[in-house]
Design an enzyme around this catalytic site. Structure first.
Site, short mmCIF file in Angstrom:
data_model
loop_
_atom_site.label_atom_id
_atom_site.label_comp_id
_atom_site.label_asym_id
_atom_site.label_seq_id
_atom_site.Cartn_x
_atom_site.Cartn_y
_atom_site.Cartn_z
NE ARG A 1 18.08 -37.72 -122.65
CZ ARG A 1 18.75 -36.98 -121.79
NH1 ARG A 1 19.32 -35.84 -122.18
NH2 ARG A 1 18.87 -37.36 -120.53
CB ILE B 1 15.06 -38.23 -118.55
CG1 ILE B 1 15.27 -39.01 -119.86
CG2 ILE B 1 15.78 -36.90 -118.59
CD1 ILE B 1 14.73 -38.27 -121.09
CB SER B 2 18.71 -42.70 -117.78
OG SER B 2 18.03 -43.37 -116.74
CD GLN B 3 25.26 -40.91 -118.13
OE1 GLN B 3 25.55 -41.26 -117.00
NE2 GLN B 3 26.14 -40.37 -118.96
#
Length: 207
Positions: A25, A51-53
């Site tokens: 990530r 950026i999504s969890q």
């Protein structure tokens, strides 16, 4: 990250878990945010986007039920992280991003990992990608006021669509399955918060 944030919260699809373990990530966040890359939280990526969890990425991906040979459409490339997860799990990924700097940065990150089965288009994501339709699965990484009919039309019979639907400030994650006769089955999964889906069939950028 995967054990405590994803498996512990109920994600059980082994292919999703393996993809989350494989894709780093930190490659998709700014260097200043690298130390926070593996926390279970959204992170800013510039251009008023995030950026999504990791948990939400895993959950949405699991809901697509990918087996490995699918053609997938993503709406909202953002950092490119979700596209990377999809690229590991599917045959071909088509992703649409309306913000040029994000699209260029995502392309660079994906290329650095050798993920060459991802096609990025800079366009209005609310209209989908008609030239490449139909798709086995569609994932939308921004909150829509309703489900654009274009997504349903561009989904194969038997295909799955996962999309946050609601207000600009909070949504419900919705899973849609298209039936052989063209009708759809809709299931509400969980509450969520995403940036708004901007475009012709979404929110106005001025809203």
């Amino acid at each position: 990250m995967v054990e405590s944030q994803i498996i512990a919260r109920g994600v059980s699809d082994r292919r999703v878990i393996e993809a989350m373990l494989k894709v780093p990530r930190h490659v998709f966040v700014e260097e200043a945010m690298a130390a926070q890359a593996y926390s279970d939280t959204p992170l800013p990526i510039g251009e008023k986007q995030t950026i999504s969890q990791p948990y939400m990425v895993a959950l949405m991906t699991e809901l697509l039920e990918l087996k490995g040979k699918e053609k997938v459409l993503e709406i909202g490339t953002g950092s490119g992280y979700q596209a990377a997860i999809l690229a590991v799990m599917a045959d071909r990924v088509y992703t649409v991003e309306r913000i040029r700097p994000l699209a260029l940065r995502a392309r660079k990150a994906l290329d650095s990992l050798g993920l060459l089965n991802v096609n990025i288009k800079m366009s209005d994501g609310t209209v989908g990608w008609e030239d490449e339709a139909p798709f086995d699965a569609i994932i939308v990484t921004a909150g829509a006021p309703d489900i654009p009919q274009q997504y349903i039309d561009q989904l194969k019979p038997g295909g799955r669509l996962v999309i946050p639907v609601g207000t600009q400030f909070e949504q419900v994650l919705v899973r849609v399955v298209k039936q052989e006769d063209g009708s759809v089955e809709r299931e509400n999964i969980t509450g969520c918060r995403f940036v708004k889906l901007v475009g012709k069939f979404g929110w106005s950028s001025d809203d």
